[in-house]
Design an enzyme around this catalytic site. Structure first.
Site, PDB file in Angstrom:
ATOM      1  N   HIS A 267       0.837  -1.203   0.000  1.00  0.00           N
ATOM      2  CA  HIS A 267       0.000   0.000   0.000  1.00  0.00           C
ATOM      3  C   HIS A 267       0.876   1.260   0.000  1.00  0.00           C
ATOM      4  O   HIS A 267       0.758   2.119  -0.881  1.00  0.00           O
ATOM      5  CB  HIS A 267      -0.923  -0.018   1.224  1.00  0.00           C
ATOM      6  N   GLU A 268       1.773   1.340   0.969  1.00  0.00           N
ATOM      7  CA  GLU A 268       2.623   2.537   1.058  1.00  0.00           C
ATOM      8  C   GLU A 268       3.557   2.622  -0.149  1.00  0.00           C
ATOM      9  O   GLU A 268       3.856   3.714  -0.629  1.00  0.00           O
ATOM     10  CB  GLU A 268       3.407   2.544   2.369  1.00  0.00           C
ATOM     11  N   HIS A 271       1.819   4.583  -2.840  1.00  0.00           N
ATOM     12  CA  HIS A 271       1.934   6.037  -2.647  1.00  0.00           C
ATOM     13  C   HIS A 271       3.333   6.514  -3.055  1.00  0.00           C
ATOM     14  O   HIS A 271       3.499   7.552  -3.691  1.00  0.00           O
ATOM     15  CB  HIS A 271       1.706   6.396  -1.170  1.00  0.00           C
ATOM     16  N   GLU A 297      -4.786   7.605  -3.282  1.00  0.00           N
ATOM     17  CA  GLU A 297      -5.257   6.341  -2.714  1.00  0.00           C
ATOM     18  C   GLU A 297      -5.514   5.317  -3.825  1.00  0.00           C
ATOM     19  O   GLU A 297      -5.375   4.104  -3.602  1.00  0.00           O
ATOM     20  CB  GLU A 297      -6.508   6.586  -1.864  1.00  0.00           C
TER      21      GLU A 297
HETATM   22 ZN    ZN Z   1      -3.121   5.285   1.676  1.00  0.00          ZN
END
Ligand code: ZN
Length: 502
Positions: A267-268, A271, A297
């Site tokens: 997830h990170e 980003h 996101e």
């Molecule tokens: Zn996030």
């Protein structure tokens, strides 16, 4: 003053402001990763000083005058899609948002929310909503005031949403969420009537250091550039960037839950890949960040879920995990591992939710925020309204308010309008994913061979490099041919979980 000179002067100011924010960001990253706990008080003051200096510099009348000159003399002669024209438009947008709110209000709100955060922590620890209630009542009053600084509006929620998702309207989100709520509650009902997937394999004992080394090797293989970034530990994973060449993210490791580092790390990484992919010419300017929270996101969720919870991904990566933890995984197949990572189960806590239930947690919050702001719901009645929606959408009711209405920090910070961006990101992740095969062909073929470069290149070209140049919906339109839609995400969930749960 001529146009070029004014533009240069404006950029020089914006670079300085950016540097102040970055310095504050370094202090905050240090606070979350390495700082001894007693440093918190002094650190809060240091960060506040830098943020205040940046805010003063940005809201100064000189910036307003420079923008005026550039709008009068620059915009008529520039191509509307040029970097110059977009820089002026985005800066004007930020400037209006920063200057329309009176500084007395800003001060009072900062004071209120800093007290509210402390009380919220205490209230959550004691599962006692009554403690937090008077603060939340005052926050709702002030948030309504905030919205009115941006009057006229179609909906009182519009100015709040607009803070995080430029030009998105409440009515548009309501229409999307209507579809999503209907589709996902129906899917969840089907899944709950089927035999449950076994995920015990994820809960064996996994060595911390081995987990850390594994996730670093995985993200490096996928395309996270470790010479322009690094990975640290923190209680709440986050991503921060001090420049396009220094992008950092944090992970959290649980020795009895391997999915934590895999989902959080990927997830990170999403980003972080976005940030590393922004065109360097925008560095230090308002164009040099992501287009919105929702678009950001969409990238964390795309890499976490569309890629990182796919069967093809684990065809390639499962042997890496198996070699790292042979004692745990010798008897496990890639298919069993894939299914374990995609177990669906309604839970009380948003941040632990799976793909099928996550948006329902968000829609619940979005609806409650709107009801509070339109005064259709009193803060006093919030816990009851929360539990009723949990029951209706997820079929579970939290045992206490700590696992219910008090679980998130957002309201104590006054961040109304933030929650929907999580779900918008989910919808966009599938829409963007669906646009890729037209040019790339079957993405599963690439993933199962461990080839992520074509996917990353496509995203850089269509999304990442543009930074904040285009409005979010304009960027999505350019990348996928359509503005935001709910159907691709619903179809993705139905296809995937129809297969897993039969
Ligand atoms: Zn996030």
């Amino acid at each position: 003053m001529n146009v070029q000179k004014t533009l240069d002067a404006l950029k020089a100011r914006l670079y300085e402001i950016h540097d102040l924010h970055v310095a504050a960001g370094v202090l905050q990253w240090d606070q979350e990763t390495d700082m001894p706990p007693k440093g918190a008080k002094a650190r809060a003051r240091q960060v506040a000083t830098l943020r205040r200096l940046a805010h003063e510099k940005f809201t100064s009348p000189e910036i307003g005058e420079m923008l005026q000159i550039l709008e009068d003399q620059g915009l008529p002669q520039w191509d509307p899609d040029s970097d110059e024209a977009r820089l002026v438009r985005v800066t004007r947008y930020d400037y209006d948002r920063a200057t329309k709110v009176p500084s007395d209000w800003v001060k009072a709100f900062a004071q209120l929310t800093s007290e509210a955060r402390v009380v919220w922590r205490e209230a959550r620890a004691r599962a006692d909503f009554a403690l937090f209630r008077p603060y939340l009542e005052r926050i709702v009053v002030m948030v309504r005031e905030y919205a009115h600084f941006f009057a006229p509006f179609d909906h009182i929620y519009d100015p709040l949403l607009d803070r995080f998702e430029r030009k998105m309207k409440t009515a548009q989100v309501q229409a999307l969420f209507e579809r999503v709520r209907e589709g996902q509650t129906r899917l969840l009902q089907h899944i709950l009537s089927r035999p449950q997937v076994d995920n015990a394999v994820l809960h064996r004992h996994y060595d911390r250091q081995k987990q850390r080394d594994l996730i670093e090797r995985m993200v490096a293989h996928i395309g996270f550039d470790l010479e322009r970034g690094r990975i640290d530990f923190s209680t709440h994973p986050f991503t921060t960037g001090f420049s396009i060449d220094d992008v950092r993210f944090t992970i959290r490791i649980k020795e009895n839950d391997l999915s934590e580092v895999l989902s959080g790390g990927l997830h990170e990484m999403g980003h972080a890949l976005y940030h590393q992919g922004i065109d360097p010419k925008y560095e230090g300017l308002p164009l040099g960040r992501g287009a919105s929270l929702g678009v950001h996101e969409s990238q964390s969720r795309l890499w976490e879920n569309l890629v990182g919870r796919s069967r093809a991904f684990w065809q390639f990566f499962f042997p890496w995990v198996q070699e790292t933890f042979p004692e745990n995984l010798r008897d496990v197949t890639p298919e069993a591992f894939y299914r374990a990572l995609n177990r669906v189960e309604p839970s009380f806590i948003r941040v632990e939710a799976d793909e099928v239930t996550y948006n329902l947690h968000i829609i619940l919050r979005f609806e409650l925020e709107i009801a509070l702001l339109t005064e259709d719901l009193k803060v006093a009645d919030l816990p009851e309204a929360w539990n009723a929606k949990m029951k209706a959408y997820l079929g579970v009711v939290p045992p206490d308010d700590a696992k219910g209405v008090l679980q998130d920090i957002h309201w104590s910070q006054g961040s109304f309008g933030y929650f929907p961006t999580y779900a918008l990101g989910n919808l966009l992740s599938a829409q963007i994913w669906n646009a890729m095969p037209q040019e790339l062909g079957d993405l599963n073929t690439f993933m199962s061979r461990g080839e992520f470069q074509p996917i990353l290149e496509w995203l850089r070209e269509r999304i990442y490099r543009h930074g904040n140049k285009f409005d979010p919906q304009e960027l999505i339109q350019r990348a996928t041919g359509q503005t935001i839609q709910a159907e691709p995400y619903l179809a993705y969930l139905e296809g995937k979980y129809g297969d897993i749960y039969g």
